[in-house]
Design a protein around this motif. Structure first.
Motif, PDB file in Angstrom:
ATOM      1  N   TYR A   1      -3.784   5.602   9.242  1.00  0.00           N
ATOM      2  CA  TYR A   1      -3.333   4.362   8.599  1.00  0.00           C
ATOM      3  C   TYR A   1      -2.139   3.775   9.358  1.00  0.00           C
ATOM      4  O   TYR A   1      -2.095   2.562   9.609  1.00  0.00           O
TER       5      TYR A   1
ATOM      6  N   SER B   1      -9.820   5.422  -4.096  1.00  0.00           N
ATOM      7  CA  SER B   1     -10.312   4.053  -3.984  1.00  0.00           C
ATOM      8  C   SER B   1     -11.803   3.986  -4.367  1.00  0.00           C
ATOM      9  O   SER B   1     -12.227   3.111  -5.135  1.00  0.00           O
TER      10      SER B   1
ATOM     11  N   SER C   1      -0.202   9.428   6.718  1.00  0.00           N
ATOM     12  CA  SER C   1      -1.531   9.240   7.310  1.00  0.00           C
ATOM     13  C   SER C   1      -1.393   8.645   8.716  1.00  0.00           C
ATOM     14  O   SER C   1      -1.133   7.448   8.865  1.00  0.00           O
TER      15      SER C   1
ATOM     16  N   LEU D   1      -6.586  -0.769   1.583  1.00  0.00           N
ATOM     17  CA  LEU D   1      -5.629  -0.343   2.620  1.00  0.00           C
ATOM     18  C   LEU D   1      -4.806  -1.530   3.139  1.00  0.00           C
ATOM     19  O   LEU D   1      -3.988  -1.362   4.052  1.00  0.00           O
TER      20      LEU D   1
ATOM     21  N   ALA E   1      -4.021  12.746   3.674  1.00  0.00           N
ATOM     22  CA  ALA E   1      -3.462  11.643   2.871  1.00  0.00           C
ATOM     23  C   ALA E   1      -4.473  10.493   2.802  1.00  0.00           C
ATOM     24  O   ALA E   1      -4.706   9.915   1.730  1.00  0.00           O
ATOM     25  N   LEU E   2      -5.089  10.187   3.927  1.00  0.00           N
ATOM     26  CA  LEU E   2      -6.076   9.094   3.954  1.00  0.00           C
ATOM     27  C   LEU E   2      -7.326   9.481   3.157  1.00  0.00           C
ATOM     28  O   LEU E   2      -7.873   8.672   2.403  1.00  0.00           O
TER      29      LEU E   2
ATOM     30  N   THR F   1      -7.537  11.503   0.588  1.00  0.00           N
ATOM     31  CA  THR F   1      -7.229  11.402  -0.842  1.00  0.00           C
ATOM     32  C   THR F   1      -7.200   9.946  -1.292  1.00  0.00           C
ATOM     33  O   THR F   1      -7.757   9.585  -2.327  1.00  0.00           O
ATOM     34  N   PHE F   2      -6.572   9.090  -0.477  1.00  0.00           N
ATOM     35  CA  PHE F   2      -6.477   7.659  -0.806  1.00  0.00           C
ATOM     36  C   PHE F   2      -7.885   7.057  -0.936  1.00  0.00           C
ATOM     37  O   PHE F   2      -8.186   6.334  -1.891  1.00  0.00           O
TER      38      PHE F   2
ATOM     39  N   VAL G   1       0.852  -1.188   0.000  1.00  0.00           N
ATOM     40  CA  VAL G   1       0.000   0.000   0.000  1.00  0.00           C
ATOM     41  C   VAL G   1       0.890   1.240   0.000  1.00  0.00           C
ATOM     42  O   VAL G   1       1.803   1.356   0.823  1.00  0.00           O
ATOM     43  N   THR G   2       0.644   2.125  -0.968  1.00  0.00           N
ATOM     44  CA  THR G   2       1.416   3.367  -0.993  1.00  0.00           C
ATOM     45  C   THR G   2       0.589   4.459  -0.344  1.00  0.00           C
ATOM     46  O   THR G   2      -0.298   5.044  -0.963  1.00  0.00           O
ATOM     47  N   LEU G   3       0.822   4.668   0.922  1.00  0.00           N
ATOM     48  CA  LEU G   3       0.090   5.707   1.651  1.00  0.00           C
ATOM     49  C   LEU G   3       1.001   6.241   2.749  1.00  0.00           C
ATOM     50  O   LEU G   3       1.224   5.579   3.765  1.00  0.00           O
ATOM     51  N   THR G   4       1.555   7.410   2.491  1.00  0.00           N
ATOM     52  CA  THR G   4       2.436   8.005   3.501  1.00  0.00           C
ATOM     53  C   THR G   4       1.783   9.255   4.074  1.00  0.00           C
ATOM     54  O   THR G   4       0.942   9.877   3.430  1.00  0.00           O
TER      55      THR G   4
END
Ligand code: GLU
Length: 299
Positions: free
Chosen positions: A56, A267, A53, A101, A259-260, A262-263, A48-51
């Motif tokens: 998360y 999604s 957050s 996620l 960030a979350l 936007t993710f 998962v590319t989510l920085t």
């Protein structure tokens, strides 16, 4: 003869389909099986590319995502008697997003939220996300953030089947109307339909009890919720069907976690485009004819 053979062949095919639909006994989703077959499944993301957050990061470290859903709203978020997992449209939307996620259904902890505790639960970290018929509005955006919308409902009225004098909000003068603390429908009655006598509880199922036992004349909230209650008691209750608001449902998340947000918007857009949204809708709420996912990020 030929006709009979065909009938038999169809019968065998149906039996085979039914058997294959029951083939994954023991999966975490067993409790959610309905006569529509097993619940939809979503591929769980391996990387998962989510920085950036905090929500998360916390969930990942804990190995579980905590999601607030309703427990008493048929079709949307309901914990059936004896079941250990809630079911419904919101629950499936939560599983769909959780998969992106990197959380499988058994890594989601569903927690009951009622209308009034959704903001506090997000603010104090009791839940990571809220997927609970949660209308996006400016007042709530002061303390939480929203991804979505993923559905747009409208406020309506539930009455006894034989009621003919309540036809919309304008006919509520002097009537007892039940809604839920901390909900937008209760607020709207209080502010705009001041001649109605508003009675509030913490859940809609309590309001429905008040309606069936004759203590109130109507229940008001989103049409999507009321349709579920009417379907459960079709001989006793009906939805008036004259909706008078727009209730865009968002995914509630802790304020500032851009960030979350936007993710999750990306999604939702992906699942709207690939047909998953429609699959989830048809599995939980029924025929999606004429219903489509709204574009995200418009409220
Ligand atoms: N969608 C409305 C709200 O968020 C009503 C449904 C509910 O109370 O959950 O207040």
């Amino acid at each position: 003869m030929r006709y009979r053979f065909r009938t038999l062949a169809v019968g065998i095919a149906v039996a085979a389909l039914t058997l294959s639909a029951c083939g994954n006994e023991g999966s975490p989703d067993d409790a959610n099986k309905t006569d529509k077959g097993p619940s939809p499944t979503f591929e769980v993301a391996e990387s998962v590319t989510l920085t950036g957050s905090p929500t998360y990061d916390k969930a990942k470290a804990a190995g579980k995502l905590v999601v607030g859903v309703k427990y008493d709203q048929p079709g949307l978020g309901q914990l059936p008697a004896g079941a250990n997992q809630p079911e419904g449209f919101d629950v499936e939307i939560a599983k769909m997003l959780a998969a992106d996620l990197g959380f499988s259904p058994d890594q989601i902890t569903f927690t009951e939220t009622v209308s009034a505790n959704r903001e506090p639960f997000l603010q104090n970290g009791t839940v990571d996300l809220v997927v609970a018929t949660y209308t996006i509005n400016d007042r709530r955006k002061e303390v939480v953030d929203f991804a979505g919308p993923y559905y747009v409902a409208g406020q309506d009225l539930l009455v006894k089947k034989d009621n003919t004098d309540i036809t919309g909000p304008e006919s509520l003068d002097g009537k007892k109307v039940c809604s839920v603390d901390g909900s937008t429908p209760a607020q709207r009655i209080e502010e705009q339909y001041t001649n109605a006598e508003l009675v509030t509880f913490d859940t809609y199922s309590k309001c429905v009890e008040q309606l069936t036992n004759g203590s109130v004349d109507a229940v008001t909230t989103d049409d999507a919720i009321l349709r579920g209650y009417a379907a459960a008691q079709p001989d006793t209750l009906k939805v008036v069907g004259n909706s008078f608001s727009s209730e865009p449902y968002g995914i509630g998340l802790p304020k500032g976690d851009t960030a979350l947000r936007t993710f999750l918007n990306e999604s939702l857009t992906k699942h709207a485009e690939n047909g998953d949204w429609t699959t989830v809708f048809e599995y939980t709420l029924g025929d999606s004819d004429g219903v489509s996912p709204p574009p995200v990020d418009q409220y």
